[in-house]
Write a protein that holds these residues in place. Structure first.
Motif, mmCIF file in Angstrom:
data_model
loop_
_atom_site.group_PDB
_atom_site.id
_atom_site.type_symbol
_atom_site.label_atom_id
_atom_site.label_comp_id
_atom_site.label_asym_id
_atom_site.label_seq_id
_atom_site.Cartn_x
_atom_site.Cartn_y
_atom_site.Cartn_z
ATOM 1 N N UNK A 62 0.824 -1.207 0.000
ATOM 2 C CA UNK A 62 0.000 0.000 0.000
ATOM 3 C C UNK A 62 0.862 1.262 0.000
ATOM 4 N N UNK A 63 1.667 1.448 1.038
ATOM 5 C CA UNK A 63 2.472 2.665 1.157
ATOM 6 C C UNK A 63 3.487 2.766 0.020
ATOM 7 N N UNK A 64 4.254 1.692 -0.184
ATOM 8 C CA UNK A 64 5.253 1.702 -1.252
ATOM 9 C C UNK A 64 4.604 1.412 -2.601
ATOM 10 N N UNK A 65 3.681 0.467 -2.618
ATOM 11 C CA UNK A 65 3.050 0.077 -3.876
ATOM 12 C C UNK A 65 2.339 1.215 -4.571
ATOM 13 N N UNK A 66 1.688 2.094 -3.807
ATOM 14 C CA UNK A 66 0.987 3.241 -4.392
ATOM 15 C C UNK A 66 1.859 4.494 -4.431
ATOM 16 N N UNK A 67 3.092 4.384 -3.955
ATOM 17 C CA UNK A 67 3.996 5.532 -3.984
ATOM 18 C C UNK A 67 3.601 6.643 -3.037
ATOM 19 N N UNK A 68 2.950 6.296 -1.919
ATOM 20 C CA UNK A 68 2.513 7.316 -0.969
ATOM 21 C C UNK A 68 3.684 7.993 -0.268
ATOM 22 N N UNK A 69 4.777 7.272 -0.139
ATOM 23 C CA UNK A 69 5.994 7.855 0.450
ATOM 24 C C UNK A 69 7.135 7.640 -0.536
ATOM 25 N N UNK A 70 7.591 8.677 -1.218
ATOM 26 C CA UNK A 70 8.621 8.540 -2.252
ATOM 27 C C UNK A 70 9.953 7.998 -1.739
ATOM 28 N N UNK A 71 10.188 8.116 -0.450
ATOM 29 C CA UNK A 71 11.493 7.727 0.090
ATOM 30 C C UNK A 71 11.487 6.336 0.717
ATOM 31 N N UNK A 72 10.319 5.707 0.756
ATOM 32 C CA UNK A 72 10.218 4.433 1.466
ATOM 33 C C UNK A 72 10.855 3.270 0.711
ATOM 34 N N UNK A 185 14.696 12.861 12.279
ATOM 35 C CA UNK A 185 14.370 14.207 11.818
ATOM 36 C C UNK A 185 15.316 14.671 10.711
ATOM 37 N N UNK A 186 16.576 14.287 10.784
ATOM 38 C CA UNK A 186 17.526 14.687 9.748
ATOM 39 C C UNK A 186 17.129 14.123 8.392
ATOM 40 N N UNK A 187 16.606 12.902 8.375
ATOM 41 C CA UNK A 187 16.172 12.280 7.123
ATOM 42 C C UNK A 187 14.935 12.976 6.569
ATOM 43 N N UNK A 188 14.021 13.351 7.467
ATOM 44 C CA UNK A 188 12.828 14.076 7.037
ATOM 45 C C UNK A 188 13.217 15.417 6.422
ATOM 46 N N UNK A 189 14.140 16.105 7.060
ATOM 47 C CA UNK A 189 14.588 17.410 6.556
ATOM 48 C C UNK A 189 15.225 17.275 5.184
ATOM 49 N N UNK A 190 16.071 16.257 5.006
ATOM 50 C CA UNK A 190 16.696 16.038 3.703
ATOM 51 C C UNK A 190 15.650 15.724 2.638
ATOM 52 N N UNK A 191 14.680 14.899 2.992
ATOM 53 C CA UNK A 191 13.651 14.507 2.030
ATOM 54 C C UNK A 191 12.830 15.708 1.578
ATOM 55 N N UNK A 192 12.448 16.555 2.516
ATOM 56 C CA UNK A 192 11.660 17.740 2.183
ATOM 57 C C UNK A 192 12.479 18.702 1.338
ATOM 58 N N UNK A 193 13.774 18.797 1.628
ATOM 59 C CA UNK A 193 14.653 19.674 0.859
ATOM 60 C C UNK A 193 14.811 19.177 -0.576
ATOM 61 N N UNK A 194 14.854 17.848 -0.737
ATOM 62 C CA UNK A 194 15.020 17.264 -2.075
ATOM 63 C C UNK A 194 13.788 17.457 -2.949
ATOM 64 N N UNK A 195 12.595 17.491 -2.318
ATOM 65 C CA UNK A 195 11.351 17.623 -3.080
ATOM 66 C C UNK A 195 10.513 18.773 -2.512
ATOM 67 N N UNK A 196 11.046 20.000 -2.587
ATOM 68 C CA UNK A 196 10.379 21.119 -1.901
ATOM 69 C C UNK A 196 9.054 21.542 -2.514
ATOM 70 N N UNK A 197 8.834 21.283 -3.785
ATOM 71 C CA UNK A 197 7.645 21.793 -4.458
ATOM 72 C C UNK A 197 6.525 20.770 -4.584
ATOM 73 N N UNK A 198 6.751 19.561 -4.063
ATOM 74 C CA UNK A 198 5.756 18.509 -4.232
ATOM 75 C C UNK A 198 4.888 18.390 -2.980
ATOM 76 N N UNK A 199 3.594 18.685 -3.074
ATOM 77 C CA UNK A 199 2.687 18.563 -1.914
ATOM 78 C C UNK A 199 2.276 17.104 -1.725
ATOM 79 N N UNK A 200 3.153 16.319 -1.136
ATOM 80 C CA UNK A 200 2.952 14.869 -1.072
ATOM 81 C C UNK A 200 1.668 14.505 -0.331
ATOM 82 N N UNK A 201 1.434 15.129 0.812
ATOM 83 C CA UNK A 201 0.238 14.807 1.587
ATOM 84 C C UNK A 201 -1.038 15.058 0.802
#
Length: 261
Positions: A62-72, A185-201
């Protein structure tokens, strides 16, 4: 030497009553892990079980299969997701289990990126779960732990504040069993920085609403182990927030929707 945020957290006296969390802080000797009204023996396991197998299936399909979290996906493929089951039946024991997992993450930065702490017997009520999680997040902020770790809540009855209870978008955070996702938190910060314009939620919620419109999401979820079929059968698609929405002030659905409309 001044204690770290985790050491301060581990030396905390915490009393969890109902949905509330009341805390008092007291530094303790290094060999005292946690003072509480009663010491709790942890019953935790990484071994295969129906609960953990269902959780892994939900993440993979579900989470990975539907791409809900790009970093998972890369983290999962590297084997750096930890799944842990705790048998505790109350919020106090769950807090103890959470502390244990924070230490595990702290001690294994290379081998563990993130942890799913699954607690099928504790806080099954969505209202109790939200109250507990918000209390713990407040404690984390007070002790500076939120600079290092972030908690994300998943629950079978998850409801975003301002969202209709049965709306398909709630399944973004609905899981087979109550669980806490612990992120660095460091991983979350990096992920958001890598994809700043994508409203994932927001994109995720719209994706699920779109899939539910023709019944695809209902079919997808119904074959996943552990999912609540009675809730899936009641799923709807509600695009307007002006009617029939949950009033977060007057109803006991307190998780605010910050992903936009």
């Amino acid at each position: 030497m001044a204690p770290t945020s985790l050491e301060r957290l581990g030396a905390m006296v915490v009393i969890i009553s109902g949905c509330g969390v009341r805390s008092a802080f007291a530094y303790a000797p290094d060999n005292i892990r946690w003072h509480s009204s009663r010491m709790i023996r942890l019953q935790m396991s990484e071994a295969s079980s129906p609960v953990l197998d269902a959780t892994r299936s939900w993440v993979d399909r579900f989470v990975i299969g539907l791409g809900l979290c790009p970093w998972a996906r890369p983290v999962a493929e590297a084997g750096r997701i930890r799944y842990v089951l705790t048998e505790t039946h109350n919020g106090e024991g769950l807090f103890d289990a959470l502390l244990s997992e924070l230490r595990e993450l702290s001690s294994q930065p290379e081998s563990i990126e993130t942890t799913f702490l699954v607690h099928p017997h504790a806080l099954n009520s969505w209202v109790d779960y939200v109250g507990w999680l918000q209390g713990v997040e407040q404690i984390f902020e007070q002790q500076g732990v939120d600079d290092t770790y972030q908690l994300v809540g998943f629950h079978p009855d998850f409801v975003f504040g301002g969202t209709v209870v049965n709306d398909a978008s709630n399944w973004v955070n609905r899981s087979p069993y109550p669980m806490i996702h612990i992120l660095r938190q460091a991983s979350v910060t990096r992920a958001v920085t890598d994809l700043p314009e994508i409203p994932i939620g927001l994109n995720n919620k719209r994706l699920l609403q779109s899939m539910a419109g023709d019944g695809e999401l209902q079919t997808y979820l119904s074959v996943l182990p552990g999912m609540r079929h009675h809730a899936i059968e009641k799923m709807c698609v509600h695009t307007s927030k002006e009617h029939d929405s949950v009033d977060a002030e007057n109803q006991e659905y307190l998780y605010l929707d910050d992903t936009g409309s």
